[in-house]
Write a protein that holds these residues in place. Sequence first.
Motif, short mmCIF file in Angstrom:
data_model
loop_
_atom_site.label_atom_id
_atom_site.label_comp_id
_atom_site.label_asym_id
_atom_site.label_seq_id
_atom_site.Cartn_x
_atom_site.Cartn_y
_atom_site.Cartn_z
N LYS A 31 -43.88 -12.54 -87.63
CA LYS A 31 -43.79 -12.51 -89.10
C LYS A 31 -43.41 -11.13 -89.61
CE LYS A 31 -47.87 -14.46 -89.80
NZ LYS A 31 -49.04 -15.03 -90.52
N ALA A 32 -43.83 -10.07 -88.90
CA ALA A 32 -43.47 -8.71 -89.29
C ALA A 32 -41.97 -8.47 -89.20
CB ALA A 32 -44.22 -7.70 -88.43
N PHE A 89 -52.54 -15.56 -82.65
CA PHE A 89 -52.49 -14.89 -83.96
C PHE A 89 -51.65 -13.61 -83.89
CE2 PHE A 89 -54.23 -11.54 -86.71
CZ PHE A 89 -54.02 -12.11 -87.97
N LEU A 90 -51.86 -12.78 -82.86
CA LEU A 90 -51.16 -11.51 -82.76
C LEU A 90 -49.67 -11.72 -82.48
CD1 LEU A 90 -53.83 -9.50 -80.75
CD2 LEU A 90 -53.18 -9.15 -83.14
N ASN A 105 -47.89 -14.27 -83.51
CA ASN A 105 -47.28 -14.70 -84.77
C ASN A 105 -47.24 -13.57 -85.79
OD1 ASN A 105 -46.45 -17.31 -84.18
ND2 ASN A 105 -48.50 -18.16 -84.53
N GLU A 106 -48.20 -12.66 -85.74
CA GLU A 106 -48.12 -11.49 -86.63
C GLU A 106 -46.91 -10.64 -86.27
OE1 GLU A 106 -50.33 -10.37 -89.39
OE2 GLU A 106 -50.29 -12.57 -89.19
#
Length: 273
Positions: free
Chosen positions: A130-131, A123-124, A126-127
Amino acid sequence: MRLLWHAGLLYLCFQVTASCLADEKIFPEAMRTWKDVDGREIQAVFKGLEGDRVKLEKDGQVYIFSVSRLSAADQSYARNLQAPPPQPLPIAPDATKPPPLSDLELRVAPDVNVALVEQHVVFLVNEARKARNLKPLDSNDRIALVARSHSMDMATRGFFAHTNPDGEDATARASKAGFTGLAGGSEGQPSLGLVENIGRVGRYASIQVVRRDGEVIRRRIRWQTEAKMAEQLVLIWMAIPAFRMNILDLSKAYLGVGVHVHREHLFATQNFF
């Protein structure tokens, strides 16, 4: 008298960064295709930014030119790779590493949900992508098995490197495990496009040592959550240029994360394809 041992992010960043920098083979430089505004391509290694100028290396020759000559996607990619310079990290003057835990302390330690740590890492990562307007990576169970096996091997055989004591790197280990995600190489030969990040963090954030008349009477341990350990791993990887490059690589589509717990440490491997 109370002595508080901190084994949190600052020490862990230093420990992992220092051990990696001691062996350059832990940081394989990624060769990738760069495109300019006219669509011309070059296979080169990113060597950094100096103001508005980018440095790329090809066949031992470093080329320096304006970032504006790169395509819009590669301009963004180059700027994302440029991590801030590392800050000095404090180390306790009376210790070079956090104290190990006793067998009794480990028996009463809370269990670590390794699957949850792995999910948080994905998750982190991909965050972070995405940022920066990069496509998120799909989690792949077969790649995760390769990563998990390497984390377990590092813990049980007592090494911390991309190449195991048998001389097998990520490519050899994946092939041995039957992973067949092959991509055509530059000369038509099949190649396994896996790259790898490794990390190691502690299961506890701090130990409070309580002494009486010079004798230790108890130790109070503050354990880390799965989310916090995952956060530390990703922060460490994002602070190391070669690992950051792997996380933000535009050419990768899949990610496998494998975690293994050994005594007071948590070992983690990321494989990208």
